[in-house]
Motif scaffolding. Structure first.
Motif: not given
Length: 187
Positions: A76-100
């Motif tokens: 998660v720490t290494e992919r923080t920027a990736e999660f930021g981009i995903r969120k900026a593009l409209g990813a919901r928190p549930a999709s990030i939780i599901r991914l992890i």
């Protein structure tokens, strides 16, 4: 209610006491150990071994959960920027939780199955070595070991649950990241 072995032990004691003129209330004059007592002692030993096996297994599972959770926290720490981009593009928190959580379950399932396969292989190697011993020299109690299908299925369920437990905190942290902070994050 007494068991047949206790009845036999009492009968033997009464016979010995009568034949050798020993007072019936003198419990220390003779010693009788029935097969029922021996069986109870052996079963208590096996129950103790089973309890120890459960304790070691749960400790190992807990250590594995902590290890996978730490791996996921680093991920998660290494992919923080990736999660930021995903969120900026409209990813919901549930999709990030599901991914992890999916990644966490996959890690525990793959390595759990590898451990199970290695355990079965070790079981087969030991069986092979025992069957190669000359007749009557090897321990027969360990011949032809098997892995019960219900145990394998239960282990699979435990692995999935352990993966979910191990990945929940890192997934929750990843979902709670603020988009701007995640985009600003620089290793």
């Amino acid at each position: 209610e007494t068991t047949p072995s206790e009845q036999v032990a009492r009968s033997v004691r009464e016979t010995v006491y009568a034949r050798h003129l020993i007072a019936p209330e003198d419990e220390k004059a003779t010693w009788v150990m029935s097969t029922g007592e021996m069986f109870d002692k052996v079963m208590a030993l096996f129950h103790g071994i089973a309890l120890l096996t459960w304790i070691v297994g749960l400790g190992t599972l807990l250590a594995g959960i902590v290890g996978v959770s730490n791996i996921m926290l680093v991920t998660v720490t290494e992919r923080t920027a990736e999660f930021g981009i995903r969120k900026a593009l409209g990813a919901r928190p549930a999709s990030i939780i599901r991914l992890i959580l999916t990644e966490s379950v996959l890690i525990t399932a793959i390595f759990g199955y590898m451990g199970m396969v290695l355990g079965v292989a070790a079981m087969e190697v030991v069986n092979h070595l025992i069957t190669q011993a000359p007749a009557g020299e090897g321990p027969t109690i360990f011949l032809n070991p098997t892995l019960n299908l219900s145990v394998a299925v239960s282990a699979t369920v435990v692995l999935v649950v352990a993966g979910l437990v191990a990945g929940y905190v890192p997934a929750y942290r990843a979902a709670q990241l603020k988009t701007i902070d995640a985009l600003r994050y620089n290793k």
